[in-house]
Design an enzyme around this catalytic site. Structure first.
Site, mmCIF file in Angstrom:
data_model
loop_
_atom_site.group_PDB
_atom_site.id
_atom_site.type_symbol
_atom_site.label_atom_id
_atom_site.label_comp_id
_atom_site.label_asym_id
_atom_site.label_seq_id
_atom_site.Cartn_x
_atom_site.Cartn_y
_atom_site.Cartn_z
ATOM 1 N N CYS A 1 2.375 2.277 5.023
ATOM 2 C CA CYS A 1 2.923 0.947 4.723
ATOM 3 C C CYS A 1 3.567 0.339 5.969
ATOM 4 C CB CYS A 1 3.854 1.030 3.518
ATOM 5 S SG CYS A 1 4.080 -0.578 2.753
ATOM 6 N N HIS B 1 1.704 4.017 -0.503
ATOM 7 C CA HIS B 1 2.738 5.037 -0.265
ATOM 8 C C HIS B 1 2.332 6.375 -0.864
ATOM 9 C CE1 HIS B 1 6.074 2.484 1.205
ATOM 10 N NE2 HIS B 1 5.468 1.547 0.499
ATOM 11 N N GLU C 1 3.493 9.139 -0.292
ATOM 12 C CA GLU C 1 4.677 10.004 -0.433
ATOM 13 C C GLU C 1 5.421 9.735 -1.742
ATOM 14 O OE1 GLU C 1 4.435 7.344 1.322
ATOM 15 O OE2 GLU C 1 6.348 6.274 1.428
HETATM 16 N N1 GLN Z 1 6.751 -5.344 3.813
HETATM 17 C C1 GLN Z 1 7.242 -4.311 4.671
HETATM 18 C C2 GLN Z 1 7.031 -4.688 6.134
HETATM 19 O O1 GLN Z 1 6.353 -5.604 6.416
HETATM 20 C C3 GLN Z 1 6.539 -3.002 4.386
HETATM 21 C C4 GLN Z 1 6.853 -2.564 2.975
HETATM 22 C C5 GLN Z 1 6.899 -1.094 2.776
HETATM 23 O O2 GLN Z 1 6.860 -0.287 3.714
HETATM 24 N N2 GLN Z 1 7.016 -0.729 1.533
HETATM 25 O O3 GLN Z 1 7.576 -4.058 7.001
#
Ligand code: GLN
Length: 203
Positions: A86, A176, A178
């Site tokens: 992410c 995610h 994890e």
């Molecule tokens: N929206 C976040 C970003 O741009 C990432 C979101 C997340 O890691 N759950 O950094």
């Protein structure tokens, strides 16, 4: 000999990655020590690394400010695995399409931050992932989409958009892995890697 696993801990979901790594190592009967990375000097000891979700602007800023960014580059250049999830994927990308993110350029993709909506639009999807036999329960939270793929291989897509990519020892996911009890993605990244396998032989 124990593996040493580093979890980038400047910000984001650190404990969940540590637990997933411990489960994946236990299933493979590998001893592992987890190190949280907030300062320079720890990454060079690590056999494998995870870079969590969180806020990509903050994570990238701190990695550069603390001198951790060049150590992660060297880790990947040595062929050692990195799982970037992410916000971690956004930081690892070659182009985050956002000036506030100072990318590491480890995966040749352009990402679009928050492409799947806001926190309230979080969702879970059963994803087919290359290398896994059964679909993976992927949790998306303010997730980035990958909108251009250069030298990376697409491992999974959702609604026609790539959401998991690999380039050499680096795997990046929009979702995610994890946050579910399923540690097959951690296992896929960390245990199909020659540098990690060599450690079993005691090199
Ligand atoms: N929206 C976040 C970003 O741009 C990432 C979101 C997340 O890691 N759950 O950094």
């Amino acid at each position: 000999m124990s593996l040493i696993a580093g979890v980038v801990a400047v910000q984001g979901d650190v404990a969940e990655h540590a637990e997933a790594i411990e489960r994946a190592c236990a299933r493979r009967d590998r001893a592992v020590e987890i190190r949280e990375i907030r300062d320079a000097g720890i990454v060079p000891d690590c056999d494998l690394l995870a870079m969590p979700g969180g806020e990509s602007t903050t994570i990238s800023r701190l990695l550069h400010a603390e001198g951790i960014a060049p150590e992660i580059d060297a880790h990947v250049a040595a062929g050692k695995p990195l799982l970037a999830t992410c916000a971690g994927l956004i930081v690892a990308a070659s182009d985050a399409a956002d000036d506030r993110v100072d990318e590491l350029g480890l995966i040749d993709v352009r990402v679009e931050r928050n492409a799947f909506g806001r926190q309230k639009d979080s969702f879970e999807a059963a994803l087919d992932v290359a290398g896994l036999e059964e679909p993976f329960p992927a949790v998306f939270i303010r997730a980035p989409a990958i909108d251009e793929v250069g030298d990376a291989e697409v491992l999974a897509s959702w609604n026609g958009r790539p959401v998991a990519v690999r380039q050499g020892p680096v795997v990046g996911t929009s979702f995610h892995p994890e946050l579910t009890p399923d540690d097959r993605i951690h296992e896929l990244v960390f245990f199909a890697n020659p540098a990690v396998d060599a450690r079993r032989a005691g090199h």
